[in-house]
Design a protein around this motif. Structure first.
Motif, PDB file in Angstrom:
ATOM      1  N   GLY A 146       0.749  -1.169  -0.017  1.00 21.90           N
ATOM      2  CA  GLY A 146       0.079   0.241   0.092  1.00 21.90           C
ATOM      3  C   GLY A 146       0.921   1.387   0.040  1.00 21.90           C
ATOM      4  O   GLY A 146       2.193   1.097   0.403  1.00 21.90           O
ATOM      5  N   THR A 147       0.147   2.340  -0.233  1.00 19.43           N
ATOM      6  CA  THR A 147       0.832   3.665  -0.234  1.00 19.43           C
ATOM      7  C   THR A 147       0.047   4.494   0.358  1.00 19.43           C
ATOM      8  O   THR A 147      -1.329   4.808   0.351  1.00 19.43           O
ATOM      9  N   LEU A 148       0.739   5.493   1.161  1.00 19.94           N
ATOM     10  CA  LEU A 148       0.024   6.741   1.941  1.00 19.94           C
ATOM     11  C   LEU A 148       0.861   7.832   1.170  1.00 19.94           C
ATOM     12  O   LEU A 148       1.981   8.111   1.144  1.00 19.94           O
ATOM     13  N   ILE A 149      -0.027   8.612   0.362  1.00 25.45           N
ATOM     14  CA  ILE A 149       0.481   9.571  -0.462  1.00 25.45           C
ATOM     15  C   ILE A 149       0.063  10.921   0.132  1.00 25.45           C
ATOM     16  O   ILE A 149      -1.342  11.267   0.307  1.00 25.45           O
ATOM     17  N   PRO A 186      -1.610  20.162  -8.724  1.00 22.68           N
ATOM     18  CA  PRO A 186      -0.925  19.300  -9.226  1.00 22.68           C
ATOM     19  C   PRO A 186       0.892  19.480  -9.299  1.00 22.68           C
ATOM     20  O   PRO A 186       1.267  20.629  -9.232  1.00 22.68           O
ATOM     21  N   ALA A 187       1.345  18.350  -9.016  1.00 21.28           N
ATOM     22  CA  ALA A 187       2.994  18.468  -8.803  1.00 21.28           C
ATOM     23  C   ALA A 187       3.525  17.044  -9.106  1.00 21.28           C
ATOM     24  O   ALA A 187       2.790  16.103  -9.415  1.00 21.28           O
ATOM     25  N   SER A 188       4.643  16.912  -8.657  1.00 20.38           N
ATOM     26  CA  SER A 188       5.487  15.667  -9.218  1.00 20.38           C
ATOM     27  C   SER A 188       4.574  14.229  -8.449  1.00 20.38           C
ATOM     28  O   SER A 188       4.838  13.244  -9.202  1.00 20.38           O
ATOM     29  N   PRO A 189       3.948  14.417  -7.423  1.00 15.94           N
ATOM     30  CA  PRO A 189       3.488  13.355  -7.008  1.00 15.94           C
ATOM     31  C   PRO A 189       2.435  12.463  -7.851  1.00 15.94           C
ATOM     32  O   PRO A 189       1.940  11.417  -7.875  1.00 15.94           O
ATOM     33  N   GLN A 190       2.009  13.442  -8.902  1.00 17.47           N
ATOM     34  CA  GLN A 190       0.997  12.882  -9.941  1.00 17.47           C
ATOM     35  C   GLN A 190       1.514  11.526 -10.653  1.00 17.47           C
ATOM     36  O   GLN A 190       0.687  10.916 -10.925  1.00 17.47           O
ATOM     37  N   PHE A 191       2.589  11.746 -10.872  1.00 18.93           N
ATOM     38  CA  PHE A 191       2.990  10.396 -11.620  1.00 18.93           C
ATOM     39  C   PHE A 191       3.424   9.134 -10.705  1.00 18.93           C
ATOM     40  O   PHE A 191       2.860   8.335 -11.396  1.00 18.93           O
ATOM     41  N   PHE A 192       3.498   9.382  -9.471  1.00 16.82           N
ATOM     42  CA  PHE A 192       3.445   8.168  -8.467  1.00 16.82           C
ATOM     43  C   PHE A 192       2.211   7.587  -8.350  1.00 16.82           C
ATOM     44  O   PHE A 192       1.908   6.477  -8.383  1.00 16.82           O
ATOM     45  N   LEU A 193       1.162   8.628  -8.338  1.00 11.80           N
ATOM     46  CA  LEU A 193      -0.152   8.156  -8.203  1.00 11.80           C
ATOM     47  C   LEU A 193      -0.697   7.599  -9.431  1.00 11.80           C
ATOM     48  O   LEU A 193      -1.532   6.426  -9.402  1.00 11.80           O
ATOM     49  N   LYS A 194      -0.479   8.068 -10.614  1.00 13.89           N
ATOM     50  CA  LYS A 194      -0.657   7.185 -11.928  1.00 13.89           C
ATOM     51  C   LYS A 194      -0.292   5.920 -11.927  1.00 13.89           C
ATOM     52  O   LYS A 194      -1.032   4.970 -12.332  1.00 13.89           O
ATOM     53  N   LEU A 195       0.900   5.795 -11.633  1.00 10.53           N
ATOM     54  CA  LEU A 195       1.446   4.247 -11.652  1.00 10.53           C
ATOM     55  C   LEU A 195       1.032   3.442 -10.306  1.00 10.53           C
ATOM     56  O   LEU A 195       0.616   2.079 -10.638  1.00 10.53           O
ATOM     57  N   ILE A 196       0.534   3.891  -9.258  1.00  7.18           N
ATOM     58  CA  ILE A 196      -0.308   3.042  -8.371  1.00  7.18           C
ATOM     59  C   ILE A 196      -1.538   2.504  -8.987  1.00  7.18           C
ATOM     60  O   ILE A 196      -2.058   1.664  -8.889  1.00  7.18           O
ATOM     61  N   HIS A 197      -2.432   3.746  -9.601  1.00 10.19           N
ATOM     62  CA  HIS A 197      -3.585   3.497 -10.312  1.00 10.19           C
ATOM     63  C   HIS A 197      -3.514   2.376 -11.306  1.00 10.19           C
ATOM     64  O   HIS A 197      -4.250   1.496 -11.445  1.00 10.19           O
ATOM     65  N   ASP A 198      -2.379   2.388 -12.192  1.00 14.72           N
ATOM     66  CA  ASP A 198      -2.083   1.370 -13.183  1.00 14.72           C
ATOM     67  C   ASP A 198      -1.767   0.104 -12.471  1.00 14.72           C
ATOM     68  O   ASP A 198      -2.220  -0.892 -13.195  1.00 14.72           O
ATOM     69  N   TYR A 199      -0.986  -0.050 -11.642  1.00 20.92           N
ATOM     70  CA  TYR A 199      -0.512  -0.991 -10.644  1.00 20.92           C
ATOM     71  C   TYR A 199      -1.800  -1.706 -10.210  1.00 20.92           C
ATOM     72  O   TYR A 199      -2.172  -3.078 -10.325  1.00 20.92           O
ATOM     73  N   ARG A 200      -2.804  -0.857  -9.629  1.00 21.08           N
ATOM     74  CA  ARG A 200      -4.003  -1.565  -8.879  1.00 21.08           C
ATOM     75  C   ARG A 200      -5.024  -2.243  -9.769  1.00 21.08           C
ATOM     76  O   ARG A 200      -5.760  -3.001  -9.400  1.00 21.08           O
ATOM     77  N   GLU A 201      -4.880  -1.846 -11.300  1.00 25.35           N
ATOM     78  CA  GLU A 201      -5.604  -2.443 -12.309  1.00 25.35           C
ATOM     79  C   GLU A 201      -5.301  -4.093 -12.279  1.00 25.35           C
ATOM     80  O   GLU A 201      -6.077  -4.831 -12.483  1.00 25.35           O
ATOM     81  N   ARG A 202      -4.131  -4.388 -11.960  1.00 28.65           N
ATOM     82  CA  ARG A 202      -3.525  -5.661 -11.929  1.00 28.65           C
ATOM     83  C   ARG A 202      -3.796  -6.232 -10.729  1.00 28.65           C
ATOM     84  O   ARG A 202      -3.758  -7.593 -10.343  1.00 28.65           O
ATOM     85  N   GLN A 203      -3.324  -5.560  -9.638  1.00 28.64           N
ATOM     86  CA  GLN A 203      -3.349  -6.013  -8.148  1.00 28.64           C
ATOM     87  C   GLN A 203      -4.550  -5.071  -7.427  1.00 28.64           C
ATOM     88  O   GLN A 203      -4.511  -4.307  -6.428  1.00 28.64           O
ATOM     89  N   PRO A 204      -5.845  -5.614  -7.473  1.00 34.56           N
ATOM     90  CA  PRO A 204      -7.017  -4.762  -7.065  1.00 34.56           C
ATOM     91  C   PRO A 204      -6.934  -4.407  -5.537  1.00 34.56           C
ATOM     92  O   PRO A 204      -7.445  -3.747  -4.728  1.00 34.56           O
ATOM     93  N   THR A 205      -6.158  -5.360  -4.744  1.00 39.76           N
ATOM     94  CA  THR A 205      -6.140  -5.122  -3.449  1.00 39.76           C
ATOM     95  C   THR A 205      -4.996  -4.449  -2.797  1.00 39.76           C
ATOM     96  O   THR A 205      -4.788  -4.170  -1.494  1.00 39.76           O
ATOM     97  N   TYR A 206      -4.276  -3.661  -3.746  1.00 38.41           N
ATOM     98  CA  TYR A 206      -3.272  -2.710  -3.374  1.00 38.41           C
ATOM     99  C   TYR A 206      -3.835  -1.584  -2.581  1.00 38.41           C
ATOM    100  O   TYR A 206      -4.912  -0.929  -3.142  1.00 38.41           O
ATOM    101  N   TYR A 207      -3.539  -1.215  -1.435  1.00 38.38           N
ATOM    102  CA  TYR A 207      -4.174  -0.133  -0.589  1.00 38.38           C
ATOM    103  C   TYR A 207      -3.596   1.070  -1.032  1.00 38.38           C
ATOM    104  O   TYR A 207      -2.338   1.364  -1.276  1.00 38.38           O
TER     105      TYR A 207
END
Length: 189
Positions: free
Chosen positions: A132-135, A142-163
């Motif tokens: 999981g991630t606390l962001i 908007p700022a640099s964390p938007q890129f990390f957040l996008k990666l998390i959402h993409d990852y969550r499509e494959r791992q729906p239990t990711y927090y």
């Protein structure tokens, strides 16, 4: 959840350039409140890359919690070995203290900066090695964390239990109000 990534804004993205800025206390309190709950639920590791701002403040919170007797560990994985090379000397010293206090420290790549790919690989590594991630991030600013957040959402499509727990400006305002109320009570108001 055993392993949690904490990330968010850099200090300069929030207009915080001074270590005594009152916003730091608010952010650290918001992180601490959430970490205490997660530690009670079994959290063992906090993972960061060592980026200035939210990540460094989160590391300070983790180390403080450890001193208070909480069993949580800190892992720092910067994208490359010379990660702090361009920081001011006092920030380099601050990072060295965190590095020495961390339970695990390992740069993802050796040497210095080679390209933006190192930051992308760092983010992917942190996500793959956590549950999981606390962001600290608000889409309205908007700022640099938007890129990390996008990666998390993409990852969550494959791992729906990711927090994912996202702390936005409204949450930080609530924390600030709680701090004011608590300080008022302590001062007899």
């Amino acid at each position: 959840m055993k392993k949690l990534v904490i990330t968010g804004y850099r200090g300069n993205e929030l207009g915080i350039f001074d270590t005594n800025h009152p916003g730091i206390k608010i952010i650290k309190t918001a992180i601490e409140d959430r970490l205490l709950r997660m530690i009670e639920e079994g959290l063992e590791w906090v993972l960061i890359s060592g980026q200035q701002g939210v990540e460094v403040w989160a590391a300070e919170v983790v180390l403080s919690l450890k001193k208070q007797g909480h069993s949580v560990k800190l892992s720092i994985t910067p994208p490359f070995a010379d990660f702090t090379e361009r920081l001011k000397p006092e920030k380099q010293a601050e990072f060295q203290q965190l590095r020495l206090a961390a339970d695990f420290y390992q740069p993802l790549t050796s040497g210095g900066y080679q390209g933006a790919w190192q930051f992308q690989e760092r983010d992917k590594f942190l996500i793959r090695n956590s549950e999981g991630t606390l962001i600290i991030y608000d889409e309205e600013q908007p700022a640099s964390p938007q890129f990390f957040l996008k990666l998390i959402h993409d990852y969550r499509e494959r791992q729906p239990t990711y927090y994912i727990e996202q702390v936005n400006s409204y949450d930080l305002n609530d924390t600030a109000e709680q701090l004011k109320w608590k300080e008022g009570e302590e001062n007899g108001y």
